[in-house]
Design an enzyme around this catalytic site. Structure first.
Site, PDB file in Angstrom:
ATOM      1  N   ASP A  39      29.695  11.824  39.103  1.00 48.33           N
ATOM      2  CA  ASP A  39      31.279  12.228  39.936  1.00 48.33           C
ATOM      3  C   ASP A  39      31.962  11.449  40.693  1.00 48.33           C
ATOM      4  OD1 ASP A  39      30.531  14.312  37.924  1.00 48.33           O
ATOM      5  OD2 ASP A  39      30.203  15.615  39.078  1.00 48.33           O
ATOM      6  N   SER A  88      44.036  21.212  39.102  1.00 47.70           N
ATOM      7  CA  SER A  88      42.239  20.887  39.470  1.00 47.70           C
ATOM      8  C   SER A  88      42.365  21.481  40.851  1.00 47.70           C
ATOM      9  CB  SER A  88      42.065  19.167  39.493  1.00 47.70           C
ATOM     10  OG  SER A  88      40.821  19.003  39.738  1.00 47.70           O
ATOM     11  N   GLU A 120      34.360  29.525  49.561  1.00 48.54           N
ATOM     12  CA  GLU A 120      33.123  29.616  48.393  1.00 48.54           C
ATOM     13  C   GLU A 120      32.407  28.689  47.889  1.00 48.54           C
ATOM     14  OE1 GLU A 120      35.929  30.993  44.938  1.00 48.54           O
ATOM     15  OE2 GLU A 120      37.222  32.453  46.374  1.00 48.54           O
ATOM     16  N   LYS A 122      30.769  25.594  45.539  1.00 43.63           N
ATOM     17  CA  LYS A 122      31.352  25.263  44.764  1.00 43.63           C
ATOM     18  C   LYS A 122      30.454  24.681  43.435  1.00 43.63           C
ATOM     19  CE  LYS A 122      34.400  21.043  43.445  1.00 43.63           C
ATOM     20  NZ  LYS A 122      33.825  20.671  42.324  1.00 43.63           N
ATOM     21  N   ASP A 124      28.569  23.595  40.277  1.00 42.05           N
ATOM     22  CA  ASP A 124      29.002  22.512  39.603  1.00 42.05           C
ATOM     23  C   ASP A 124      28.070  23.228  37.989  1.00 42.05           C
ATOM     24  OD1 ASP A 124      28.999  20.144  38.918  1.00 42.05           O
ATOM     25  OD2 ASP A 124      27.043  19.362  40.022  1.00 42.05           O
ATOM     26  N   GLU A 183      33.525  30.228  36.279  1.00 41.80           N
ATOM     27  CA  GLU A 183      32.681  28.809  36.331  1.00 41.80           C
ATOM     28  C   GLU A 183      31.274  29.457  35.498  1.00 41.80           C
ATOM     29  OE1 GLU A 183      34.053  25.667  37.267  1.00 41.80           O
ATOM     30  OE2 GLU A 183      32.305  24.337  37.577  1.00 41.80           O
ATOM     31  N   TYR A 245      35.715  33.104  40.100  1.00 44.56           N
ATOM     32  CA  TYR A 245      36.792  33.401  41.104  1.00 44.56           C
ATOM     33  C   TYR A 245      38.205  32.980  41.380  1.00 44.56           C
ATOM     34  CZ  TYR A 245      36.347  28.656  39.663  1.00 44.56           C
ATOM     35  OH  TYR A 245      36.360  27.047  38.709  1.00 44.56           O
ATOM     36  N   LYS A 310      39.889  28.661  50.328  1.00 44.34           N
ATOM     37  CA  LYS A 310      41.461  28.483  49.384  1.00 44.34           C
ATOM     38  C   LYS A 310      41.953  29.608  50.718  1.00 44.34           C
ATOM     39  CE  LYS A 310      38.426  29.115  45.153  1.00 44.34           C
ATOM     40  NZ  LYS A 310      38.617  30.123  44.593  1.00 44.34           N
ATOM     41  N   LYS A 334      33.609  17.816  49.362  1.00 38.36           N
ATOM     42  CA  LYS A 334      32.975  17.842  48.655  1.00 38.36           C
ATOM     43  C   LYS A 334      31.326  17.193  49.330  1.00 38.36           C
ATOM     44  CE  LYS A 334      34.038  15.994  44.199  1.00 38.36           C
ATOM     45  NZ  LYS A 334      33.500  16.356  43.116  1.00 38.36           N
ATOM     46  N   CYS A 428      -3.322  -7.521  35.897  1.00 39.89           N
ATOM     47  CA  CYS A 428      -2.834  -6.480  36.944  1.00 39.89           C
ATOM     48  C   CYS A 428      -1.598  -7.934  37.623  1.00 39.89           C
ATOM     49  CB  CYS A 428      -4.280  -6.743  38.009  1.00 39.89           C
ATOM     50  SG  CYS A 428      -3.801  -5.798  39.229  1.00 39.89           S
ATOM     51  N   CYS A 430      -1.933  -8.971  40.564  1.00 35.33           N
ATOM     52  CA  CYS A 430      -2.402 -10.010  41.537  1.00 35.33           C
ATOM     53  C   CYS A 430      -2.854 -11.073  41.429  1.00 35.33           C
ATOM     54  CB  CYS A 430      -3.278  -9.604  42.502  1.00 35.33           C
ATOM     55  SG  CYS A 430      -4.984  -8.831  41.414  1.00 35.33           S
ATOM     56  N   CYS A 447      -7.025  -0.739  37.466  1.00 41.95           N
ATOM     57  CA  CYS A 447      -7.064  -1.991  37.884  1.00 41.95           C
ATOM     58  C   CYS A 447      -8.773  -2.238  37.634  1.00 41.95           C
ATOM     59  CB  CYS A 447      -6.624  -2.907  38.032  1.00 41.95           C
ATOM     60  SG  CYS A 447      -6.863  -4.880  38.706  1.00 41.95           S
ATOM     61  N   CYS A 452     -10.071  -7.336  42.860  1.00 40.39           N
ATOM     62  CA  CYS A 452      -8.864  -7.303  43.050  1.00 40.39           C
ATOM     63  C   CYS A 452      -8.237  -7.274  44.547  1.00 40.39           C
ATOM     64  CB  CYS A 452      -7.680  -6.110  42.702  1.00 40.39           C
ATOM     65  SG  CYS A 452      -6.434  -5.877  42.325  1.00 40.39           S
TER      66      CYS A 452
HETATM   67  S1  IVH Z   1      39.201  27.623  42.655  1.00 44.81           S
HETATM   68  C1  IVH Z   1      42.958  26.835  41.327  1.00 44.81           C
HETATM   69  N1  IVH Z   1      36.954  28.088  42.662  1.00 44.81           N
HETATM   70  O1  IVH Z   1      35.962  23.324  40.709  1.00 44.81           O
HETATM   71  C2  IVH Z   1      41.645  26.813  42.016  1.00 44.81           C
HETATM   72  N2  IVH Z   1      36.877  26.363  41.251  1.00 44.81           N
HETATM   73  O2  IVH Z   1      37.530  20.854  41.046  1.00 44.81           O
HETATM   74  C3  IVH Z   1      40.826  26.300  41.002  1.00 44.81           C
HETATM   75  N3  IVH Z   1      35.107  24.949  40.961  1.00 44.81           N
HETATM   76  O3  IVH Z   1      38.159  23.445  37.958  1.00 44.81           O
HETATM   77  C4  IVH Z   1      39.802  26.569  40.885  1.00 44.81           C
HETATM   78  N4  IVH Z   1      33.150  26.427  41.770  1.00 44.81           N
HETATM   79  O4  IVH Z   1      35.546  24.089  38.038  1.00 44.81           O
HETATM   80  C5  IVH Z   1      37.576  26.712  42.309  1.00 44.81           C
HETATM   81  N5  IVH Z   1      34.431  28.407  43.402  1.00 44.81           N
HETATM   82  C6  IVH Z   1      35.655  27.835  43.352  1.00 44.81           C
HETATM   83  C7  IVH Z   1      34.938  26.712  42.131  1.00 44.81           C
HETATM   84  C8  IVH Z   1      35.621  26.475  41.423  1.00 44.81           C
HETATM   85  C9  IVH Z   1      33.700  25.350  41.166  1.00 44.81           C
HETATM   86  C10 IVH Z   1      35.719  24.481  40.338  1.00 44.81           C
HETATM   87  C11 IVH Z   1      36.309  23.990  38.690  1.00 44.81           C
HETATM   88  C12 IVH Z   1      37.570  23.774  39.443  1.00 44.81           C
HETATM   89  C13 IVH Z   1      37.176  21.998  40.100  1.00 44.81           C
HETATM   90  C14 IVH Z   1      38.387  21.870  40.719  1.00 44.81           C
END
Ligand code: IVH
Length: 694
Positions: A39, A88, A120, A122, A124, A183, A245, A310, A334, A428, A430, A447, A452
């Protein structure tokens, strides 16, 4: 001018290249569930593209990846048009980018307006939009390219925590249309189960002479694969979960003024909303939240790769609006990547002091999990075969927190044609080229050449180490130099080294040479238990050495004792006793003892025979077999110092000691919980100092 146009033609070429690369990798990630780059590497491509487009706006076209998210869909599942696009998020890679975002937010709002931020985790996993009509789940769709996703309703309906029908609490009106975004993710334990099952299948495949199949590399990919099953029963068996979320399209129902109200509403309707969400009122507090979760991310039973911040006030969100690809009112902070791809340049083997041979990966240097990684153990022959990693492969490397770096597996799509599987060497590395053998039913290759040089060097390194003779300044590098020059052939030779000899070695001057000889001389009066440990007898660790020293008083008595006498000492037992008598029966070992005696090493010093109680209150779990301890020896060593050594890893565990063939579940659990993982040398140092490295 000429320089300027050269620069812009470079930008045109690079821009075209980036567009192609990004499209390609989006396809691999979003559609094929089989990414070829991490990523972090992907994000880097996107960032580079955005910088070029910022400086050369003429290059931006409607089809530019910077104006889209995700990938166009494949036709396996029916397309679903999102009525509210699934955008995104922009990323902040560090503190300064987060602060810059905060400043942009404030600037975009009427002067003096207060701002609250919802922090919040994030998650994965995979973004999902759940559509409820009159309280009934009617559709679940993936994000796809943000405008059109895929209909995965049948599969999402198998996820236990996703409500299929909503029941409103007293006084709450359920909207006619409610789109809940969140998610879908695979919890780590479910991932581990899936991985273990695939590995078991592969063991059987290999035994039957068939090729192993790819094993999922991380929960995200395994989750994506689980969701895209044609057979929903397979999805159901995987144990996927969901965190809600965000709202998508909403028709009817309550009116909200803040994001946190929407989350509370979702919770009241029975949606899983993450309990770690916090509302704060400054970017400094956001920063503290990010730092806290970066530190504690491995204590969660699911993977997160950052924090999503947010703006809480929905009216303020309206004011700020969206860019071409993302809202201005949110940002994804990130974490530094813990997984990267790199080239596996070679697989080599190292030989331990007891002859155990361990394969390890030689990697093209890669910065991952906070440090540069160039090498990673591959444990044993079966592990190499199971992972099916071959020199020349691009591999996924993972280093999560403080834990030892791991080669997760190959990126098969990038495997060059004709790449041969790695074959375990038969001799080995060596100069003596001793024969390597793997006894029937054992995982380790050894070995078996008693002379050795590799084993000898390791024995000397161990002899001088902190938990043994503790000779300051005698590290690996110096040992190799001394050994290459022919000055030492066993640890006993250290005591007859001269300044003149040391001065012939690279990096030594009179002061450093004198200093090393003084340190070696100082080790002559180490207490007997330390000397016993330093001998490097298999299974004879610090605790049994202590017990023997107390019972016999001096080295000669131990050397002349019968196996039965040794075994009768509390904390010693048959295995250690047999190993000791076997060791003393080897003439070279006797000669080494005599060299020590002749140079004045004391063999009866019991001075500090009481063990330091430096592990009181510590819980140290041991897994796998160690060279210097028998099964119970390591646990006893911990208990003798006041510590506890439970049989399983929990939140209370302070460290996990890992030997050969560790229990996979203990290791995984420790990694999940962010518990330090120690190798044998670190364990011996821990017994000595009571301090957990890291
Ligand atoms: S909010 C407009 N909240 O991260 C708001 N996204 O890079 C849209 N993700 O596409 C997303 N945890 O797949 C939001 N607490 C969270 C999240 C979250 C993971 C992912 C989601 C999104 C991506 C954005």
């Amino acid at each position: 001018m000429a320089a300027g146009s050269k620069k812009s033609s470079d930008a045109v070429i690079r821009h075209a290249e980036l567009v192609r690369l990004i499209d390609y990798h989006r396809q691999r990630y979003f559609v094929d569930d089989s990414p070829e780059i991490s990523d972090a590497e992907y994000d880097e491509l996107e960032r580079e593209l955005r910088v070029i487009e910022r400086d050369h706006p003429e290059l931006v076209t409607e089809s530019s990846p910077s104006a889209r998210v995700g990938a166009s869909t494949v036709e396996t599942f029916s397309p679903v048009e999102h009525r509210v696009p699934m955008t995104s998020l922009d990323n902040a890679m560090d503190h300064s980018e987060l602060v810059a975002w905060g400043e942009r937010v404030v600037k975009g709002l009427p002067e003096g307006e207060a701002t609250a931020y919802v922090c919040e985790l994030k998650i994965d996993g995979l973004a999902m939009s759940l559509r409820y009509e009159n309280g009934v789940l009617v559709q679940a769709a993936t994000r796809g390219d943000g405008r059109v996703g895929e209909d995965v309703t049948a599969n999402v309906a198998t996820i236990a925590v996703v409500p299929k029908m909503l029941t409103a609490p007293e006084g709450v009106v359920i909207p006619e249309v409610l789109e809940v975004r969140g998610e879908v993710y695979l919890p780590i334990d479910a991932f581990e189960r899936l991985k273990a099952a695939k590995e078991r299948e592969n063991v059987e495949r290999i035994a039957a002479g068939r090729k192993p199949e790819p094993v999922p590399v991380n929960p995200r990919n395994a989750g994506a694969g689980s969701l895209r099953q044609k057979d929903s029963a397979v999805t159901a068996s995987r144990g996927l979960a969901f965190w809600a979320y965000q709202l998508g399209e909403v028709v009817g129902g309550p009116v909200f003024t803040s994001h946190h109200q929407t989350l509370e509403f979702l919770r009241s309707l029975g949606f899983p909303v993450n309990p770690n969400i916090e509302v704060v009122d400054s970017v400094d507090a956001v920063d503290a939240y990010c730092a806290r979760w970066q530190e504690n991310r491995h204590q969660l039973p699911y993977e997160i790769d950052g924090v999503v911040v947010k703006l809480d006030d929905l009216a303020q969100r309206e004011t700020l609006g969206f860019t071409a690809r993302a809202p201005r009112w949110a940002i994804a902070f990130k974490f530094p990547p813990e997984e990267r791809t790199t080239l596996l340049r070679d697989i080599q083997i190292s030989v331990g002091r007891t002859g155990r041979v361990t394969p390890f990966a030689v990697l093209e240097k890669v910065f991952v999990g906070g440090s540069n990684v160039e090498m990673a153990t591959l444990h044993n022959e079966d592990q190499v075969r199971l992972k099916d990693v071959r020199p020349g492969d691009t591999v996924v490397v993972r280093k999560a927190g403080d834990v030892i770096p791991e080669v997760v597996g190959p990126v098969l799509a990038l495997r060059p044609e004709g790449l041969e599987p790695w074959a375990f060497p038969s001799v080995c590395p060596c100069p003596m080229k001793g024969e390597l053998t793997r006894p029937e039913g054992e995982a380790n290759t050894r070995c078996i050449e008693p002379g050795c040089p590799s084993q000898r060097d390791q024995r000397i390194i161990y002899f001088a180490s902190r938990g043994a003779m503790d000779i300051e300044g005698l590290g690996e590098k110096t040992v190799f130099q001394l050994s290459d020059a022919g000055f030492v052939s066993d640890p006993g030779d250290l005591y007859s080294l001269t300044v003149e000899q040391l001065l012939t070695l690279d990096g030594f001057a009179s002061i450093s040479a004198e200093k090393l000889l003084t340190a070696i001389d100082g080790s002559k009066s180490r207490p007997l238990p330390k000397i016993l440990t330093a001998l490097g007898v298999k299974h004879l660790g610090p605790s049994a050495s202590e017990a023997l020293a107390l019972a016999f008083g001096n080295l000669d008595a131990i050397m002349n004792a019968s196996q039965a006498d040794l075994a009768s000492v509390e904390g010693v037992g048959e295995v250690i006793a047999a190993s000791i008598t076997g060791w003393f029966a080897v003439p070279d070992n006797r000669a080494f003892i005599e060299k020590m005696r002749d140079s004045g090493v004391e063999f009866g010093n019991l001075e500090v025979s009481r063990l330091p109680q430096n592990l009181v209150g510590r819980n140290i779990v041991v897994t796998g077999s160690l060279d210097g301890f028998d099964r119970d020896g390591a646990e006893r060593a911990i208990k003798d110092r006041g510590g506890k050594s439970p049989g399983s890893v929990s939140k209370k565990t302070d460290a996990l000691v890992v030997g050969a063939e560790p229990g996979a579940s203990k290791l995984t659990k420790a990694q999940e919980l962010g518990i330090p993982v120690l190798d044998e040398a670190q364990f011996v140092a821990l017994l000595e100092t009571g301090e957990i490295p890291g």
